[in-house]
Design a protein around this motif. Structure first.
Motif, PDB file in Angstrom:
ATOM      1  N   ILE A  18      26.727  42.433  -1.196  1.00  0.00           N
ATOM      2  CA  ILE A  18      25.404  42.862  -0.741  1.00  0.00           C
ATOM      3  C   ILE A  18      24.533  41.621  -0.659  1.00  0.00           C
ATOM      4  CG2 ILE A  18      23.411  44.333  -1.213  1.00  0.00           C
ATOM      5  CD1 ILE A  18      25.271  46.051  -2.977  1.00  0.00           C
ATOM      6  N   VAL A  19      23.809  41.470   0.445  1.00  0.00           N
ATOM      7  CA  VAL A  19      22.983  40.276   0.646  1.00  0.00           C
ATOM      8  C   VAL A  19      21.547  40.704   0.932  1.00  0.00           C
ATOM      9  CG1 VAL A  19      22.696  38.122   1.935  1.00  0.00           C
ATOM     10  CG2 VAL A  19      24.990  39.074   1.606  1.00  0.00           C
ATOM     11  N   PRO A  20      20.714  40.777  -0.117  1.00  0.00           N
ATOM     12  CA  PRO A  20      19.302  41.097   0.119  1.00  0.00           C
ATOM     13  C   PRO A  20      18.532  39.876   0.616  1.00  0.00           C
ATOM     14  CG  PRO A  20      19.696  40.794  -2.223  1.00  0.00           C
ATOM     15  CD  PRO A  20      21.032  40.663  -1.548  1.00  0.00           C
ATOM     16  N   ILE A  21      17.647  40.114   1.568  1.00  0.00           N
ATOM     17  CA  ILE A  21      16.737  39.073   2.028  1.00  0.00           C
ATOM     18  C   ILE A  21      15.495  39.140   1.137  1.00  0.00           C
ATOM     19  CG2 ILE A  21      15.473  38.107   3.975  1.00  0.00           C
ATOM     20  CD1 ILE A  21      18.534  38.200   4.323  1.00  0.00           C
ATOM     21  N   LEU A  22      15.254  38.059   0.394  1.00  0.00           N
ATOM     22  CA  LEU A  22      14.130  38.059  -0.543  1.00  0.00           C
ATOM     23  C   LEU A  22      12.811  38.077   0.220  1.00  0.00           C
ATOM     24  CD1 LEU A  22      15.445  35.343  -3.043  1.00  0.00           C
ATOM     25  CD2 LEU A  22      15.653  37.826  -3.222  1.00  0.00           C
ATOM     26  N   THR A  49       4.577  29.594  13.914  1.00  0.00           N
ATOM     27  CA  THR A  49       5.629  29.839  14.900  1.00  0.00           C
ATOM     28  C   THR A  49       6.314  31.187  14.714  1.00  0.00           C
ATOM     29  OG1 THR A  49       7.355  28.823  13.536  1.00  0.00           O
ATOM     30  CG2 THR A  49       6.076  27.365  14.971  1.00  0.00           C
ATOM     31  N   LEU A  50       6.175  31.796  13.523  1.00  0.00           N
ATOM     32  CA  LEU A  50       6.861  33.038  13.144  1.00  0.00           C
ATOM     33  C   LEU A  50       8.379  32.874  13.087  1.00  0.00           C
ATOM     34  CD1 LEU A  50       4.816  35.754  15.116  1.00  0.00           C
ATOM     35  CD2 LEU A  50       4.438  34.872  12.803  1.00  0.00           C
ATOM     36  N   GLU A  51       8.839  31.612  13.032  1.00  0.00           N
ATOM     37  CA  GLU A  51      10.268  31.351  12.940  1.00  0.00           C
ATOM     38  C   GLU A  51      10.691  31.273  11.467  1.00  0.00           C
ATOM     39  OE1 GLU A  51      12.656  31.235  15.428  1.00  0.00           O
ATOM     40  OE2 GLU A  51      10.949  32.143  16.467  1.00  0.00           O
ATOM     41  N   PRO A  52      11.963  31.615  11.175  1.00  0.00           N
ATOM     42  CA  PRO A  52      12.407  31.671   9.786  1.00  0.00           C
ATOM     43  C   PRO A  52      12.637  30.296   9.168  1.00  0.00           C
ATOM     44  CG  PRO A  52      14.240  32.132  11.257  1.00  0.00           C
ATOM     45  CD  PRO A  52      13.007  32.047  12.119  1.00  0.00           C
ATOM     46  N   VAL A  53      12.329  30.208   7.874  1.00  0.00           N
ATOM     47  CA  VAL A  53      12.584  29.003   7.092  1.00  0.00           C
ATOM     48  C   VAL A  53      13.345  29.430   5.841  1.00  0.00           C
ATOM     49  CG1 VAL A  53      11.590  27.066   5.830  1.00  0.00           C
ATOM     50  CG2 VAL A  53      10.470  27.910   7.914  1.00  0.00           C
ATOM     51  N   GLU A  54      14.531  28.835   5.619  1.00  0.00           N
ATOM     52  CA  GLU A  54      15.321  29.187   4.440  1.00  0.00           C
ATOM     53  C   GLU A  54      14.840  28.377   3.240  1.00  0.00           C
ATOM     54  OE1 GLU A  54      19.689  28.087   3.113  1.00  0.00           O
ATOM     55  OE2 GLU A  54      19.774  29.706   4.595  1.00  0.00           O
ATOM     56  N   TYR A  55      14.590  29.077   2.118  1.00  0.00           N
ATOM     57  CA  TYR A  55      14.172  28.376   0.899  1.00  0.00           C
ATOM     58  C   TYR A  55      15.099  28.653  -0.276  1.00  0.00           C
ATOM     59  CZ  TYR A  55      12.153  32.881  -0.537  1.00  0.00           C
ATOM     60  OH  TYR A  55      11.982  34.204  -0.869  1.00  0.00           O
ATOM     61  N   TYR A  56      16.040  29.592  -0.114  1.00  0.00           N
ATOM     62  CA  TYR A  56      16.972  29.885  -1.203  1.00  0.00           C
ATOM     63  C   TYR A  56      18.257  30.455  -0.631  1.00  0.00           C
ATOM     64  CZ  TYR A  56      18.830  31.640  -5.639  1.00  0.00           C
ATOM     65  OH  TYR A  56      19.620  31.863  -6.737  1.00  0.00           O
ATOM     66  N   ALA A  96      18.792  34.600  11.585  1.00  0.00           N
ATOM     67  CA  ALA A  96      19.105  33.435  10.754  1.00  0.00           C
ATOM     68  C   ALA A  96      20.071  33.810   9.633  1.00  0.00           C
ATOM     69  CB  ALA A  96      17.826  32.835  10.178  1.00  0.00           C
ATOM     70  N   ALA A  97      19.861  34.984   9.028  1.00  0.00           N
ATOM     71  CA  ALA A  97      20.760  35.440   7.974  1.00  0.00           C
ATOM     72  C   ALA A  97      22.160  35.673   8.526  1.00  0.00           C
ATOM     73  CB  ALA A  97      20.219  36.722   7.349  1.00  0.00           C
ATOM     74  N   ILE A  98      22.251  36.267   9.698  1.00  0.00           N
ATOM     75  CA  ILE A  98      23.549  36.500  10.336  1.00  0.00           C
ATOM     76  C   ILE A  98      24.263  35.180  10.600  1.00  0.00           C
ATOM     77  CG2 ILE A  98      24.648  37.282  12.482  1.00  0.00           C
ATOM     78  CD1 ILE A  98      22.465  39.512  12.558  1.00  0.00           C
ATOM     79  N   GLN A  99      23.540  34.202  11.108  1.00  0.00           N
ATOM     80  CA  GLN A  99      24.140  32.904  11.394  1.00  0.00           C
ATOM     81  C   GLN A  99      24.618  32.225  10.113  1.00  0.00           C
ATOM     82  OE1 GLN A  99      24.907  31.659  14.335  1.00  0.00           O
ATOM     83  NE2 GLN A  99      25.828  29.874  13.357  1.00  0.00           N
ATOM     84  N   ALA A 128      18.304  40.229  16.972  1.00  0.00           N
ATOM     85  CA  ALA A 128      19.257  40.151  15.863  1.00  0.00           C
ATOM     86  C   ALA A 128      20.635  40.651  16.287  1.00  0.00           C
ATOM     87  CB  ALA A 128      18.736  40.960  14.680  1.00  0.00           C
ATOM     88  N   ALA A 129      20.676  41.722  17.056  1.00  0.00           N
ATOM     89  CA  ALA A 129      21.952  42.314  17.474  1.00  0.00           C
ATOM     90  C   ALA A 129      22.741  41.384  18.381  1.00  0.00           C
ATOM     91  CB  ALA A 129      21.700  43.643  18.179  1.00  0.00           C
TER      92      ALA A 129
END
Length: 229
Positions: free
Chosen positions: A80-84, A115-122, A159-162, A187-188
């Motif tokens: 299971i991969v929750p997005i925080l 930009t509303l673009e995702p940034v990974e921090y964890y 981003a999570a999918i990638q 996303a799809a």
């Protein structure tokens, strides 16, 4: 409303009624938590009925001494991969559905305000940075169940999918309470051959700052009482 074939919108009457209740600004945090859990349970049952297969397991014995063939599920390498952080509100429901405990790997992603673009921090995927190409995917799950209550622009989900694809996952099921039309399409299309997205509802509009309209507000703020932070 035309959506990709790998996007599934539930029509369960109880789920639709609970989503309606979740939309209300008068719904307090404790009920928000309960509603997110209930919606996740219904949605998870629908999604996993197609993503998993029941198979025979070892022999067992009933309390009155009769032998029977146990049942388990495949694939067995699940996570299971929750997005925080709001994805944490969906984890318990999926854990309760699955017949055996599975790893929970957290991904922290936030949207850059401009930009509303995702940034990974964890990222606590095990061995998600292999030292060689031969190690990639060595510890990856066969099926990753991504939980994130809201898909707005779709950037975070994509981003999570990638990230999971690069880790070596073979298939991904995304569970979301609600999504924007354009966001869920984005996303799809990230990995259409291996991703299925299940949502309780779809809204057609986004506000200029990337919120769903009418939407459910910021689920993370509502769950953790941080509205107005």
């Amino acid at each position: 409303m035309s959506l990709p074939s790998n996007v599934h919108v539930s029509r369960h009457p109880c789920l639709m009624a609970k989503l309606s209740r979740l939309r209300s600004k008068g719904t307090e945090s404790r009920e928000v938590k309960s509603l997110v859990n209930d919606i996740s349970t219904i949605l998870g049952c629908e999604a996993l009925a197609t993503a998993l297969t029941a198979v025979d397991g070892p022999k067992g014995e009933t309390p009155i001494g009769y032998e029977y063939t146990t049942t388990t599920v495949e694939p067995q390498a699940l996570s299971i991969v929750p997005i925080l952080r709001s994805g944490l509100g969906m984890v318990e429901a999926i854990q309760n559905i699955l017949p055996e405990p599975v790893p929970v790997h957290h991904l922290g992603l936030y949207r850059e305000p401009t930009t509303l673009e995702p940034v990974e921090y964890y990222n606590n995927l095990p061995h998600h940075l292999p030292s060689s190409s031969s190690e990639a995917g060595a510890k990856a799950s066969s099926l990753a169940i991504v939980v994130d209550p809201v898909i707005a622009t779709g950037g975070t989900c994509a981003a999570a999918i990638q990230t999971l694809k690069e880790w070596g996952v073979k298939k991904i099921v995304v569970l979301s309470v609600i999504a924007a039309t354009e966001g869920v399409k984005r996303a799809a299309e990230e990995w259409p051959g291996a991703v299925d997205i299940w949502v309780a509802g779809v809204d057609s509009e986004l506000t200029p700052n990337g919120m769903l309209k009418p939407g459910v507000g910021d689920v993370g703020d509502r769950l953790f009482l941080t509205i107005g932070k």
